[in-house]
Design a protein around this motif. Structure first.
Motif, PDB file in Angstrom:
ATOM      1  N   PHE A  15      10.122  34.363   2.305  1.00 23.95           N
ATOM      2  CA  PHE A  15       9.834  34.079   3.449  1.00 23.95           C
ATOM      3  C   PHE A  15       9.728  35.138   4.365  1.00 23.95           C
ATOM      4  O   PHE A  15      10.736  35.876   4.616  1.00 23.95           O
ATOM      5  N   VAL A  16       8.392  35.396   4.613  1.00 24.30           N
ATOM      6  CA  VAL A  16       8.174  36.781   5.458  1.00 24.30           C
ATOM      7  C   VAL A  16       7.798  36.296   7.095  1.00 24.30           C
ATOM      8  O   VAL A  16       6.922  35.617   7.222  1.00 24.30           O
ATOM      9  N   GLU A  17       8.693  37.212   7.775  1.00 30.98           N
ATOM     10  CA  GLU A  17       8.429  36.791   9.363  1.00 30.98           C
ATOM     11  C   GLU A  17       7.071  36.466  10.019  1.00 30.98           C
ATOM     12  O   GLU A  17       6.060  37.330   9.367  1.00 30.98           O
ATOM     13  N   ASP A  18       6.885  35.497  10.586  1.00 22.91           N
ATOM     14  CA  ASP A  18       5.299  35.174  11.114  1.00 22.91           C
ATOM     15  C   ASP A  18       5.560  34.225  12.046  1.00 22.91           C
ATOM     16  O   ASP A  18       5.523  33.115  11.931  1.00 22.91           O
ATOM     17  N   ASP A  19       5.302  34.903  13.266  1.00 21.91           N
ATOM     18  CA  ASP A  19       5.437  33.954  14.584  1.00 21.91           C
ATOM     19  C   ASP A  19       3.951  33.318  14.713  1.00 21.91           C
ATOM     20  O   ASP A  19       3.117  34.031  14.614  1.00 21.91           O
ATOM     21  N   LEU A  32       8.236  29.779  15.889  1.00 20.57           N
ATOM     22  CA  LEU A  32       8.789  30.995  14.954  1.00 20.57           C
ATOM     23  C   LEU A  32       9.097  30.185  13.482  1.00 20.57           C
ATOM     24  O   LEU A  32       9.291  29.117  13.290  1.00 20.57           O
ATOM     25  N   GLY A  33       8.783  31.299  12.524  1.00 19.65           N
ATOM     26  CA  GLY A  33       8.613  30.769  11.129  1.00 19.65           C
ATOM     27  C   GLY A  33       8.350  31.738  10.228  1.00 19.65           C
ATOM     28  O   GLY A  33       8.564  33.068  10.621  1.00 19.65           O
ATOM     29  N   TRP A  34       7.909  31.703   9.211  1.00 17.03           N
ATOM     30  CA  TRP A  34       7.222  32.902   8.236  1.00 17.03           C
ATOM     31  C   TRP A  34       5.973  32.265   7.673  1.00 17.03           C
ATOM     32  O   TRP A  34       5.391  31.082   7.656  1.00 17.03           O
TER      33      TRP A  34
END
Lengths: 755, 313
Positions: free
Chosen positions: B118-122, B133-135
């Motif tokens: 799960f890689v940060e991706d807003d 917000l999520g990934w």
């Protein structure tokens, strides 16, 4: 009393890698500060982070906060009953708590207020809840039906106090999340709850459950494995500390895998391979030290698999090939456009806004080209090459590769300009002209690069000054401080003589004129006048001076210009030019102070040099400041300042008292003592050295000659009384002091030196 | 067909398995929205239903159009028309990550062999006035889904918060089926009497639309349609809440929202035709956002959006 340890873990969904380290630090600070404030001291604390948890361990905390006793002074013992009752109510005490004491002011009632200590668990629960509710995440969110905010959904809180008797859960509840003594291991490799009894127990069990708690341990393991695997193949990993830290924040159980880059892509520039792999895939680049080529990649997985990562590596390799196929497509398309003369790109710059008040990128390029050509001779560059380089320097902004990877701007320009068959110096300028970016960045030295780099920065500064967009406080959206420092370093490092005032006057004038021309509604008389003023700015006079000169010429019939119109609007433009130009120079002087202060040169020394003529020649200014700083570090230099100040003070007082200026006519024949005569001789000798040295801008020779005056000046003041009864002798001595002042002030304005 | 112990053999089998999986987790399986949209998020089952307090759980396939991404069917993974699979659950359940991972298992991604991250991706949608917000979810370095906790939609705070999952179906399927070019991907079972590839179904339409999108679409007509959709959206929302004919309270949030969707798609077409300059671009996005915001304002005035007569009284 047993000394407990405290273990806290906040377990959540995946925390962004870039936020983890900071968050661990914040957790430690907020909790320990809160505990100490509540009277709960501790021996040591450490915080850790993984993608799914923030952990804090505190050792040797007090089991309870100490009981405190506070004494409060009340009314006099014989005060009215109402006053005493009021005091008791305020302090929440009864009459029995009061004690009567004799004081010089009579019998006074005192109260002792005892605040009992509180158990650690109570304090921890309070502090941790506050910490969770007010955590300084850069961005936080809500989830489900709750109102609690965390970086991503918070799943569990582990909070235990550990003593020799065992671990106890701190009773607390934050929006329905009850603290407990369990956590989770690796999401895929070791699912299920783990019960924890102490910090040691926690780290051991996590390790067994495939979680390395410490981010630096994960980073070390990754780097160690990566370099070993590369070394075994005779290769080396390209260092990248930022990437390493990020990757360590993406995994709990790092597994390093090395894969090959398809031969099809090895012809791409190494920077393209590196950037594409890093930005899109978070891969390390692996280089063949013999060829300098990037031949392999390293990816870090978050798990071990039965096939030793074969599936994972194959998948990553496939994704990389798709990415690099894109990059190769961009590269080949771009090369075609470049070889066709870059006209498509140069045209495209006409549609890209640089700033809505400063035109398009194409307008910027035109200005840079003119300016680079003008600067070229001063920096030893061929004007044609400088202009050509400036015209091409921004072309790559329209290329597909730079659209995809903005961080490759400039570098791609160099590749593409070389591919056009342009001179290497022209190509290099495309890459170099953004430099220097940081205060420790290399400064370009190749003449064409220097010309374009200066042109870029000077245009930027004058442009933004003209439209009143200068930096304020912490706001500097156009990076103008960096541009100013760049100008300073380019000039100083390359030993350039450049009168910035002339350039500033001209360019700010042009920037102010630009909207006038586009509006097209000013009268012909005004425009003719302003154009004539612009012509004169090249000689180094201010816009106001230029206007006066012009108007005088017209009045005296020395100019053919007729029907000039010096209306309010033109007058305002002329004055603004000078104001803004002076303000910009002052800004550069400010930046210069910061720059030189970082090199250990005091601000008063710089002020003493800025006060001298030609202060728009920054190179001269830097040299003068360095020489003065060196001189003042010597014993002679330091003492000379005292001698100078003494001379200057006596002289100034005398001048004020007598209402005359003592500036000329000191004659050795009126000298009465040897010291006086010696000073005459020393001043003659110093002057003979200083004048030619100053002309040659050899400041160190000039200043050491000046410092050499220290002994004769000191001897003079010891032996001689300036204010002699003999008026002739006194005047002669004052004139002698005036020579000291003149000689010293020709070198730098020593009146500004402090101390 | 839905035996998840074997690997799926076609594009449609992956879709069917996702449908079966999310149905088994209690989602209403909706059908695609019958309008042109740029992403599954535009379906009112996501945009509008993420507003208000009513619980919601829906999953659906949504054909999505991005005119600028057209490559005449030649690029291995770029299409102007493609499919998204969309799941929206409100309030977001505490085990949404596990539910999601279960869906990967269902389509044949074995978590014990792959590296799932799960890689940060807003997420932010300027035209929807929305952010969350999520990934992005990575499988062996490839992005296979977007995972978002909606915080705001149409300028309204989401409370409760919806969890949104978006799968780019072609890319995901190409990965699972180990296909390099989207047009070579089996659409139905390769063992069928008439096996069809993705290219058999879509190669020709990709060519036709790419030509129309880039070179032929009548920009004057499109500009007019944009204005008309904008005007109609506003006109619908200007109507009184009480319908004079039936005497009922009927707030027309959905018809108005259809016009907002229409305006948004027309904007995308104009963008592909290259007639929108950089400065105009922001202005157009702002106009679409104003419409979606107005629709969101209207939706929260409906029963599905949480309005009750009691709340007013």
């Amino acid at each position: 009393m047993p000394v407990p340890d405290l273990l806290i873990e906040l377990f959540s969904e995946e925390i962004p890698a870039r936020m983890q380290t900071r968050a661990a630090g914040d957790l430690k600070k907020l909790v320990t500060d809160g505990l100490v404030e509540a009277g709960l001291t501790y021996a040591s604390a450490a915080a850790f982070s993984t993608p799914r948890r923030l952990t804090l361990t505190i050792e040797g905390a007090l089991a309870a906060s100490p009981t405190t006793v506070e004494e409060r002074k009340g009314p006099k013992a014989d005060a009215p009953e109402k006053a005493i009752e009021g005091f008791l109510r305020g302090a929440r005490l009864t009459r029995d708590d009061l004690e009567e004491r004799d004081t010089p002011k009579g019998k006074i009632l005192f109260a002792k207020i005892t605040k009992p200590g509180r158990p650690a668990a109570e304090i921890v629960a309070e502090v941790l809840e506050q910490t969770i509710r007010n955590f300084p995440w850069p961005k936080s969110m809500r989830w489900g039906s709750g109102t609690l905010k965390w970086v991503r959904p918070l799943h569990s809180i582990l909070c235990i106090l550990v003593t020799e008797e065992g671990a106890e859960v701190v009773p607390m509840d934050v929006d329905g999340i009850k603290a407990g003594n369990t956590t989770q291991g690796h999401r895929f490799m070791s699912p299920g709850a783990i019960t924890v009894r102490s910090f040691d127990d926690y780290t051991t069990k996590l390790q067994r459950a495939h979680v390395v708690l410490d981010a630096s341990e994960r980073a070390d393991a990754i780097w160690h494995d990566a370099t070993n695997q590369a070394f075994a193949q005779g290769l080396e990993v390209v260092e990248d500390a930022g990437l390493l830290a990020e990757v360590a924040g993406l995994v709990e159980w790092p597994v390093v895998l090395m894969g090959k880059i398809d031969d099809d892509f090895l012809g791409l520039p190494p920077e393209v391979l590196q950037t594409s792999m890093k930005e899109h895939q978070k891969f390390f680049s692996v280089r063949n030290p013999k060829t300098g080529r990037i031949e392999r990649f390293i990816t870090v997985a978050n798990r071990e698999t039965a096939d030793n990562g074969a599936t994972i590596l194959a998948g990553n390799q496939k994704v990389l090939s798709a990415r690099l196929a894109d990059a190769k497509f961009f590269w080949e398309n771009d090369l075609r456009t470049a070889r066709a003369g870059m006209t498509d790109w140069l045209d495209a710059l006409k549609n890209v806004t640089f700033h809505n008040k400063l035109g398009t990128q194409a307008d910027l390029v035109d200005r840079m080209a003119t300016l680079a050509r003008e600067i070229a001779p001063a920096v030893g560059a061929d004007p044609d090459q400088a202009e050509r380089a400036a015209r091409l320097a921004k072309a790559d902004l329209a290329s597909e590769m730079v659209y995809e990877f903005p961080e490759l701007q400039g570098l791609m320009g160099r590749y593409y300009i070389e591919a056009m068959g342009e001179d290497k110096a022209v190509a290099a300028a495309a890459q170099d002209h953004y430099a220097p970016l940081g205060p420790s960045d290399d400064v370009p030295t190749a003449p064409v690069s220097v010309a374009v780099a200066l042109a870029e920065k000077i245009d930027k500064l004058t442009g933004f000054w003209a439209i009143d967009e200068k930096p304020t406080g912490s706001k500097d959206p156009f990076a103008l401080r960096r541009a100013a420092l760049g100008v300073i370093r380019l000039i100083s490092h390359n030993d350039l003589t450049e009168s910035l005032s002339i350039v500033f006057n001209q360019l700010i004038f042009d920037h102010l004129m630009s909207p006038v021309y586009s509006a097209g509604n000013w009268g012909e008389g005004s425009l003719a006048l302003l154009e004539a003023v612009r012509e004169k700015l090249g000689s180094g006079i201010s816009a106001v001076q230029a206007t006066q000169e012009l108007l005088e010429e017209v009045a005296n019939g020395k100019s053919d210009l007729i029907n000039l119109d010096y209306d309010d609007e033109s007058q305002s433009l002329v004055t603004k030019t000078d104001e803004k130009s002076a303000d910009l120079l002052a800004f550069l002087h400010d930046r210069l102070k910061v720059y030189l202060r970082d090199q250990g040169i005091r601000h008063d020394i710089i002020d003493a040099c800025i006060a001298m003529p030609n202060n728009d020649d920054l190179n001269l200014l830097v040299k003068r400041a360095r020489a003065l700083s060196d001189t003042l570090k010597t014993d002679d230099g330091e003492n000379l300042i005292q001698g100078f100040k003494r001379a200057n003070n006596i002289l100034t007082q005398a001048e004020e008292a007598d209402g005359v200026e003592y500036s000329y006519g000191a004659d050795p024949k009126f000298a009465e003592t040897d010291e006086e005569r010696a000073l005459f001789a020393a001043l003659d000798a110093a002057e003979a050295q200083i004048t030619p040295a100053m002309q040659a801008q050899d400041f160190s020779t000039a200043m050491s000659a000046m410092a050499g005056l220290r002994a004769p000046i000191d001897a003079f003041f010891t032996a001689v009384q300036v204010n002699s009864d003999n008026a002739t002798v006194r005047r002669n001595r004052l004139n002698l002091l005036s020579r000291i002042r003149q000689i010293c002030l020709a070198v730098a304005d020593l009146t500004r030196i402090e101390g | 067909m839905s035996d998840t112990s074997t690997a799926p053999r076609s594009f449609q089998e992956i879709i069917l398995r996702l449908q079966t999986y999310w149905a088994s987790k209690g989602c209403a399986i909706l059908q695609p929205y019958d309008m042109e949209v740029g992403a599954g998020t535009f379906h009112p089952a996501t945009t509008l239903r993420s507003l208000g307090a009513q619980p919601w759980a829906a999953a659906y396939v949504q054909p999505s159009r991005r005119p600028t991404d057209g490559r005449y069917g030649e690029n291995p993974n770029r299409l102007q028309h493609y499919y998204q699979y969309q799941v929206l659950i409100k309030p977001s359940p505490p085990d949404l990550q596990e539910l999601y991972l279960g869906s990967l298992q269902a389509i044949g991604i074995d978590a014990s062999l792959h590296d799932i991250r799960f890689v940060e991706d807003d997420w932010e949608s300027p035209t929807l006035g929305a952010w969350g917000l999520g990934w992005e979810v990575w499988c062996d370095g490839m992005e296979v889904s977007q995972f978002t906790y909606f915080q705001q939609v149409g300028g309204h705070d989401c409370s409760p918060v919806s969890g949104e999952l978006t799968y780019g179906l072609e890319r995901l399927a190409m990965y699972v089926l180990a296909v390099d070019h989207v047009m070579d991907m089996p659409f139905n079972d390769p063992q069928s009497p008439i096996p069809l590839t993705y290219g058999d179904v879509f190669k020709q339409t990709e060519e036709e639309y790419a030509r129309w999108n880039f070179d032929v679409a009548n920009t004057e007509v499109l500009l007019r349609h944009f204005e008309e959709a904008e005007a109609e959206c506003k006109a619908i929302l200007d109507q009184a809440h009480d319908d004079p004919k039936t005497g009922k309270r009927i707030v027309m949030a959905h018809p108005a929202y259809d016009q907002a969707i229409k305006a948004s798609h027309i904007f995308n077409l104009l963008d592909a035709r290259g007639v929108i300059s950089v400065t105009e671009r922001q202005a157009y996005i702002g106009r679409v956002r104003a419409l979606t915001k107005a629709c969101a304002d209207a939706f929260v005035q409906t029963r599905a959006g949480g309005w009750t007569p009691e709340a007013v009284a």
